[in-house]
Motif scaffolding. Structure first.
Motif, PDB file in Angstrom:
ATOM      1  N   LEU A   1      -9.127  11.028 -13.231  1.00  0.00           N
ATOM      2  CA  LEU A   1      -9.923  10.083 -12.432  1.00  0.00           C
ATOM      3  C   LEU A   1     -10.501  10.745 -11.181  1.00  0.00           C
ATOM      4  N   PHE A   2      -9.791  11.723 -10.654  1.00  0.00           N
ATOM      5  CA  PHE A   2     -10.165  12.313  -9.360  1.00  0.00           C
ATOM      6  C   PHE A   2     -11.623  12.796  -9.372  1.00  0.00           C
ATOM      7  N   ALA A   3     -12.356  12.396  -8.341  1.00  0.00           N
ATOM      8  CA  ALA A   3     -13.766  12.804  -8.231  1.00  0.00           C
ATOM      9  C   ALA A   3     -13.965  13.576  -6.932  1.00  0.00           C
ATOM     10  N   PRO A   4     -14.279  14.858  -7.008  1.00  0.00           N
ATOM     11  CA  PRO A   4     -14.554  15.607  -5.776  1.00  0.00           C
ATOM     12  C   PRO A   4     -15.867  15.131  -5.162  1.00  0.00           C
ATOM     13  N   ASP A   5     -16.068  15.474  -3.908  1.00  0.00           N
ATOM     14  CA  ASP A   5     -17.322  15.100  -3.245  1.00  0.00           C
ATOM     15  C   ASP A   5     -18.438  15.977  -3.805  1.00  0.00           C
ATOM     16  N   MET A   6     -19.381  15.355  -4.540  1.00  0.00           N
ATOM     17  CA  MET A   6     -20.478  16.110  -5.159  1.00  0.00           C
ATOM     18  C   MET A   6     -21.809  15.669  -4.573  1.00  0.00           C
ATOM     19  N   GLY A   7     -21.758  15.198  -3.314  1.00  0.00           N
ATOM     20  CA  GLY A   7     -23.015  14.781  -2.700  1.00  0.00           C
ATOM     21  C   GLY A   7     -23.474  13.450  -3.244  1.00  0.00           C
ATOM     22  N   PRO A   8     -24.788  13.253  -3.346  1.00  0.00           N
ATOM     23  CA  PRO A   8     -25.305  11.903  -3.618  1.00  0.00           C
ATOM     24  C   PRO A   8     -25.296  11.544  -5.106  1.00  0.00           C
ATOM     25  N   PHE A   9     -24.127  11.745  -5.754  1.00  0.00           N
ATOM     26  CA  PHE A   9     -24.051  11.420  -7.183  1.00  0.00           C
ATOM     27  C   PHE A   9     -22.888  10.494  -7.517  1.00  0.00           C
ATOM     28  N   PHE A  10     -21.690  10.869  -7.041  1.00  0.00           N
ATOM     29  CA  PHE A  10     -20.500  10.092  -7.399  1.00  0.00           C
ATOM     30  C   PHE A  10     -19.722   9.697  -6.150  1.00  0.00           C
ATOM     31  N   VAL A  11     -18.982   8.606  -6.270  1.00  0.00           N
ATOM     32  CA  VAL A  11     -18.102   8.179  -5.166  1.00  0.00           C
ATOM     33  C   VAL A  11     -16.951   9.191  -5.057  1.00  0.00           C
ATOM     34  N   PRO A  12     -16.743   9.803  -3.902  1.00  0.00           N
ATOM     35  CA  PRO A  12     -15.656  10.780  -3.802  1.00  0.00           C
ATOM     36  C   PRO A  12     -14.280  10.129  -3.625  1.00  0.00           C
ATOM     37  N   THR A  13     -13.291  10.685  -4.303  1.00  0.00           N
ATOM     38  CA  THR A  13     -11.910  10.230  -4.134  1.00  0.00           C
ATOM     39  C   THR A  13     -11.357  10.887  -2.878  1.00  0.00           C
ATOM     40  N   VAL A  14     -10.965  10.080  -1.906  1.00  0.00           N
ATOM     41  CA  VAL A  14     -10.388  10.700  -0.709  1.00  0.00           C
ATOM     42  C   VAL A  14      -8.929  10.312  -0.487  1.00  0.00           C
ATOM     43  N   ALA A  15      -8.432   9.386  -1.291  1.00  0.00           N
ATOM     44  CA  ALA A  15      -7.009   9.056  -1.164  1.00  0.00           C
ATOM     45  C   ALA A  15      -6.466   8.520  -2.486  1.00  0.00           C
ATOM     46  N   ILE A  16      -5.167   8.706  -2.657  1.00  0.00           N
ATOM     47  CA  ILE A  16      -4.440   8.162  -3.810  1.00  0.00           C
ATOM     48  C   ILE A  16      -3.319   7.304  -3.231  1.00  0.00           C
ATOM     49  N   SER A  17      -3.214   6.084  -3.739  1.00  0.00           N
ATOM     50  CA  SER A  17      -2.205   5.170  -3.199  1.00  0.00           C
ATOM     51  C   SER A  17      -1.120   4.902  -4.226  1.00  0.00           C
ATOM     52  N   VAL A  18       0.119   4.910  -3.784  1.00  0.00           N
ATOM     53  CA  VAL A  18       1.253   4.573  -4.663  1.00  0.00           C
ATOM     54  C   VAL A  18       2.057   3.455  -4.014  1.00  0.00           C
ATOM     55  N   GLU A  19       2.747   2.693  -4.835  1.00  0.00           N
ATOM     56  CA  GLU A  19       3.534   1.559  -4.317  1.00  0.00           C
ATOM     57  C   GLU A  19       4.991   1.739  -4.724  1.00  0.00           C
ATOM     58  N   ASN A  20       5.871   1.825  -3.738  1.00  0.00           N
ATOM     59  CA  ASN A  20       7.274   2.138  -4.003  1.00  0.00           C
ATOM     60  C   ASN A  20       8.173   1.284  -3.125  1.00  0.00           C
ATOM     61  N   THR A  21       8.908   0.331  -3.726  1.00  0.00           N
ATOM     62  CA  THR A  21       8.947   0.007  -5.133  1.00  0.00           C
ATOM     63  C   THR A  21       7.675  -0.749  -5.525  1.00  0.00           C
ATOM     64  N   HIS A  22       7.444  -0.832  -6.825  1.00  0.00           N
ATOM     65  CA  HIS A  22       6.222  -1.461  -7.307  1.00  0.00           C
ATOM     66  C   HIS A  22       6.509  -2.931  -7.615  1.00  0.00           C
ATOM     67  N   ASN A  23       5.925  -3.794  -6.801  1.00  0.00           N
ATOM     68  CA  ASN A  23       6.220  -5.225  -6.878  1.00  0.00           C
ATOM     69  C   ASN A  23       5.925  -5.803  -8.262  1.00  0.00           C
ATOM     70  N   PHE A  24       4.668  -5.748  -8.682  1.00  0.00           N
ATOM     71  CA  PHE A  24       4.296  -6.441  -9.928  1.00  0.00           C
ATOM     72  C   PHE A  24       4.753  -5.698 -11.181  1.00  0.00           C
ATOM     73  N   ALA A  25       5.295  -4.517 -11.003  1.00  0.00           N
ATOM     74  CA  ALA A  25       5.921  -3.826 -12.136  1.00  0.00           C
ATOM     75  C   ALA A  25       7.436  -4.063 -12.097  1.00  0.00           C
ATOM     76  N   GLY A  26       7.849  -5.142 -11.461  1.00  0.00           N
ATOM     77  CA  GLY A  26       9.261  -5.526 -11.495  1.00  0.00           C
ATOM     78  C   GLY A  26      10.142  -4.700 -10.571  1.00  0.00           C
ATOM     79  N   GLY A  27       9.620  -4.369  -9.400  1.00  0.00           N
ATOM     80  CA  GLY A  27      10.456  -3.653  -8.417  1.00  0.00           C
ATOM     81  C   GLY A  27      10.811  -2.248  -8.847  1.00  0.00           C
ATOM     82  N   ALA A  28       9.970  -1.647  -9.698  1.00  0.00           N
ATOM     83  CA  ALA A  28      10.282  -0.309 -10.219  1.00  0.00           C
ATOM     84  C   ALA A  28      10.202   0.750  -9.116  1.00  0.00           C
ATOM     85  N   VAL A  29      11.148   1.673  -9.182  1.00  0.00           N
ATOM     86  CA  VAL A  29      11.177   2.793  -8.233  1.00  0.00           C
ATOM     87  C   VAL A  29      10.303   3.917  -8.780  1.00  0.00           C
TER      88      VAL A  29
END
Ligand SMILES: Cc1ncc(COP(=O)(O)O)c(C=O)c1O
Length: 330
Positions: free
Chosen positions: A118-146
């Motif tokens: 999924l990661f998209a580097p900054d390629m100028g005026p073509f694609f939305v650049p990925t600048v952060a990845i978010s994780v959820e710990n514990t994961h609420n809607f996945a049943g409190g998974a660690v």
């Protein structure tokens, strides 16, 4: 009623209320509330970060934390059922103007290969650049998974290698810490910025913190005020958080044991329950919820086919055993 809808339903204990009543206060917008300053310093230290910022809600802490990394027209990657994607009512888009792309993991886990695709580097005026990845710990809607620490370490190393950053929604990071014994500092090491909550399993009536670098927190302080989150004599609330950190972290192990009891009564492998949340597939959640209510137990639904039960400070062993009997009979 035994209320298993969420761990946000707890009421402050008598000793927490006493700590709140005793709190020294000042005007926090002037940076003069000693109890807020003590809480911020303590929580930053717990995660080995430079600074922290007290916010009224976890949602605001998440918005401030993510926006410290991601600007308008940039993207954050997260799991499809992440709280930031599903349950903050589009706040990140509305306030920050960012976009999100998601990966799907049944237990909300880090799927590094998918993230790399999924990661998209900054390629100028073509694609939305990925600048952060978010994780959820514990994961609420996945049943409190660690999320396993090794996966988080790999993700953080990958993110650094491609020049992107990691946000951790640690609303229930305390549960992950108690369930695994992983030190809070180790979780702090694998995130550039975090949001952590005092108002979930820890039992404070309100309060979350953004945790990060001193620069990020300075900037977030401005944005918090801009969003209407500058608070005054809130040492009374910070005192509840300090009390919770002193008294309510280790006891989360009881909540986890109670959750496994409930899972077993519902025919779910208790080993699949990592912490205090039990999420059970069900054909007809409204019918189950109504039947449980008739028997004096409140449960919730997260989505059209999942029933959720959450254990917390106000659910005793006896309550959990009674609820388990109700679920088994249903
Ligand atoms: C994982 C997660 N993150 C963030 C939040 C937001 O917290 P708040 O309700 O304080 O805005 C919640 C709330 O339940 C949550 O479960």
């Amino acid at each position: 009623m035994i209320d298993l809808r969420s761990d946000t339903v707890t009421r402050p204990t008598e000793s927490m209320r006493a700590a709140m009543a005793r709190a020294e206060v000042g005007d926090d917008v002037y940076g003069e509330d000693p109890t807020v300053l003590a809480l911020e310093e303590r929580v930053a230290g717990l995660f080995g970060h430079e600074a922290a910022l007290f916010t009224p809600t976890g949602s605001m802490a998440n918005v401030l934390a993510v926006r410290s990394l991601v600007g308008p027209g940039q993207e954050v990657l997260c799991e499809a059922r992440a709280h930031i994607a599903r349950a903050e009512l589009g706040a990140h888009a509305a306030y920050t103007g960012l976009t999100m792309r998601t990966w799907i993991s049944p237990r909300g886990q880090v799927e590094l290969e998918t993230i790399q695709q999924l990661f998209a580097p900054d390629m100028g005026p073509f694609f939305v650049p990925t600048v952060a990845i978010s994780v959820e710990n514990t994961h609420n809607f996945a049943g409190g998974a660690v999320l396993p620490l090794a996966d988080l370490q790999d993700l953080h190393a990958y993110a650094a290698s491609v020049g992107t950053k990691v946000h951790m929604d640690g609303a229930r990071i305390w549960n992950a810490h108690v369930a695994t014994g992983v030190p809070l500092t180790a979780y702090g090491e694998v995130a550039d910025v975090m949001a952590v909550c005092l108002s979930k399993g820890l039992g404070a009536p309100i309060g979350s913190l953004m945790v990060g670098s001193a620069d990020a927190i300075d900037e977030a302080r401005v944005w918090r005020k801009r969003m209407g989150g500058g608070m005054r004599q809130v040492g009374v609330l910070a005192a509840a958080g300090l009390h919770a950190l002193d008294h309510h972290v280790d006891r989360l192990a009881d909540d986890h044991a109670h959750a496994r009891l409930l899972a077993e009564a519902c025919g779910v492998d208790p080993e699949s329950v990592d912490t205090n949340i039990v999420a059970i597939p069900h054909d007809d959640p409204p019918a189950f919820i109504a039947a449980a209510r008739e028997e004096g137990v409140l449960v919730g639904a997260v989505g059209p086919s999942v029933v959720r039960m959450v254990t917390h400070l106000d659910v005793s062993r006896e309550d959990a055993e009674r609820a388990a009997k109700v679920f088994a009979s249903l």
